[in-house]
Design a protein around this motif. Sequence first.
Motif: not given
Length: 887
Positions: A10-14, A34-38, A43-44, A76-79
């Motif tokens: 969702d557009g973000a990552a650790e 993800c960070s690029l908004g693709l 996941g993790f 994952i569930t939250a997104i």
Amino acid sequence: MTKWVYTFGDGAAEGRAGDRNLLGGKGANLAEMCSLGLPVPPGFTITTDACNWYYENGRAFPPDLEDQVGNGLEHITAIAGRKLGDPERLLLVSVRSGARASMPGMMDTVLNLGLNDVTVEALAADAGDARFAYDSYRRFIQMYSDVVLGLDHENFEEILEDEKARLGFDLDTEFSADQWRHVVKLYKQKVEEELGDPFPQAPQEQLWGAIGAVFRSWMNQRAITYRRLHDIPESWGTAVNVQAMVFGNMGESSATGVAFTRNPSTGEKALYGEFLVNAQGEDVVAGIRTPQNITERARIEAGSDKPSLQKLMPDAYQSFVSICDKLETHYRDMQDLEFTIERGKLWMLQTRSGKRTAKAAIRVAVEMAKEGLISKEEAVSRIDPASLDQLLHPTIDPNAERNVIGAGLPASPGAATGEIVFSSDEAEEMKARGRKVLLVRVETSPEDIHGMHAAEGILTTRGGMTSHAAVVARGMGKPCVSGAGSLRVDHRNGTLIAMGVTLKKGDVVTIDGGTGQVLKGAVPMLQPELSGDFATLMEWADNIRRMKVRTNAETPADARMARSFGAEGIGLCRTEHMFFEGDRIVAMREMILADTEDGRRAALAKLLPMQRSDFLELFEIMAGLPVTIRLLDPPLHEFLPKTDEEIAEVAAAMQVPPDKLRQRTEALHEFNPMLGHRGCRLAVSYPEIAEMQARAIFEAAVEAGRKTGDPVVPEVMVPLVGLKTELDFVKARIDEVAKSVITESGAPVEYLVGTMIELPRAAIRAHVIAETAEFFSFGTNDLTQTTFGISRDDATSFLEAYRKKGIIEQDPFVSIDVDGVGELVRIAAEKGRATRNGIKLGICGEHGGDPASIRFCEEVGLDYVSCSPFRVPIARLAAAQAAVRKG
Ligand code: ADP
Ligand code: MG
Ligand code: MG
């Protein structure tokens, strides 16, 4: 607390692209996308550190991993709004391996995890498609059983084939929901039958089973072999990516595919890839159905009647094209992508720098620099110098007639013609007699290295692309065809039997290492050329590099070849080869075996004109470029006649009885020739030899200067000097000859006298030796032998074991031992400069063509490297990269 789990979605990552050591390439790039908004399914990633912990602790998971994975699942569930094992809002995940370096297909991935007898019904209801749900379930059972439970996938493929045959189907897509349901039943029966336990139903159990299996796949045989071949350390470990599933098998508006942002074999800037409708995962690569082209243009070019993605799903195609552009610009490199379209919606599943042929790599780098995406320095730095080898060998003229007598694997590029021999000793002997040979073996082993060195190319009847022959040949840059199973070597009769033809030792055969073909006779070849993008790249490299690149060459053919590859002089002209040909060897033997100086001078007088004309030709070819000529170096031993026939021949020429000659031969026998009567020691005991060679050099220089108008400044190199006094002694003779040639010819002769630094003593006493020596050339083959006290010819039998046992990382004869041999080079360079400011320094061992060693030479500030002709472009590029690195 150690952080073992990094989330993305969702557009973000650790994590970021730079975290590939910790997250593996796949995980780091999923985070970056993800960070690029693709659009990337959430996941993790479980870190490579967790994998290493697992191995360091007897294959146990770190204690806090369970909690962190639990949090990852909640993320994952939250997104996604879905939960593992929850039939109301079902989540399925993939569990994917991903190491720091890409190891395609070497480790394992499980898709559709979370399915069981209950959730499969939920999936069917959710998707409104029972066929899809059971198709996914049967895939999951097969993959999970194979990867986690150790039940080979063939068990399932058999069942599937039987069912297809029973139902009269060609394709998997023809199965209905009920038919898949039946297959699932058979699969589960099979699992229980084979393993004694039913297929695991609990999603948590499935998940941990899969995570462990991915960790364990780091140590499977395929992965171990791949790592060994690609020098990937075991200590890196693999990451595990757990990611929400998206489905390319949800009917006709779904698809899965792979693509490259540019063509990976030609480098052309054109999206290139394939996809399959209503398919999942690896179906595209697995070749179950014929995939379709992504672009309309590629479809037309391929003459395919199946619609392209561009035509079939124009919206998804458009999003994909813009993502490709975005990723290429972001990563500033050609990307290799995996994607899935679920009911018209595009999802990105992987991106990485795409593997490419050497040709494509060059085109991509040059075009990207021209597009302004990268700098010229970066373009130059991106090409693996060793890969140029693929482009630097002769190839068979496409118009030539091919008399194909067999085929194997295209194991190492280039074509080669030669007389066939069946043993490495024969190869070496024939090569010493100036013949071109092709080594034919059932398979090769480390004992064949000398034969492989001597041969133009290698042909084996057994073994694959990673067989000993293939790997070593690629390393040496020799053409090789491996595993030509239709050919048979008959050792007893010394023949090669090929499609009804029987060939004997000495018959001429050609191999095409680019196609794997074996051809009868010699075939016209095209010489490689530096043109187009390749030439452009080399020009950029030349503008960037500081060090000069010379070649090791003694024959006119090699010298010409090297010049066409851009050599800027000869760094090592070995003169001993010039004594082996034809009647020269007889004169040479006469000289060695004569027991008086007069006898030796008489024999040398025969050799003088031959040497002079050899040098003259080289000087003309090199047209004023520097030429370093090494005085006779090898042990006398090597020139001695061995067979009765040879002794008789020399005895006749010398008019002495053969028995007397035999005695003399025995007296000259040495126990340890490499440390024996060789190098400048020869010139000390037989100064006549050095004088003859010096005369040949200076007379040729005078003549070449007259003929071409380019004055030649020969560099006379005295080998194997350990003492300054040795060099003084030889140099005095050389200077004397120069004086007489000047007087006799009335022409000025400029020249340098220097030495090879190839003994530790010479390196340590370099400041003293430099009082006499006007240049140093590091002979790092011998310097490595003498520093380690290891004979290169005998080292293969144990160095490989050293490598496997981790005692050495690299064969020091291939890549310079920076810490030891390199330190001696560094010391000698400093000491030499201290005595003689600006003393010319070069390297002329095999290391002169090895990119890592060239980097070292740049660090020490040598003036030039010298290498074999085919390696000249490699060295030019590596020298430029070293200069960029040094900054
Ligand atoms: P490899 O490293 O062997 O390429 P991957 O982990 O990339 O293995 O998985 C192989 C294929 O499985 C991917 O190309 C993709 O098509 C499919 N896949 C993996 N994860 C997912 C997912 N979450 N949803 C859908 N397909 C997936
Ligand atoms: Mg795969
Ligand atoms: Mg993949």
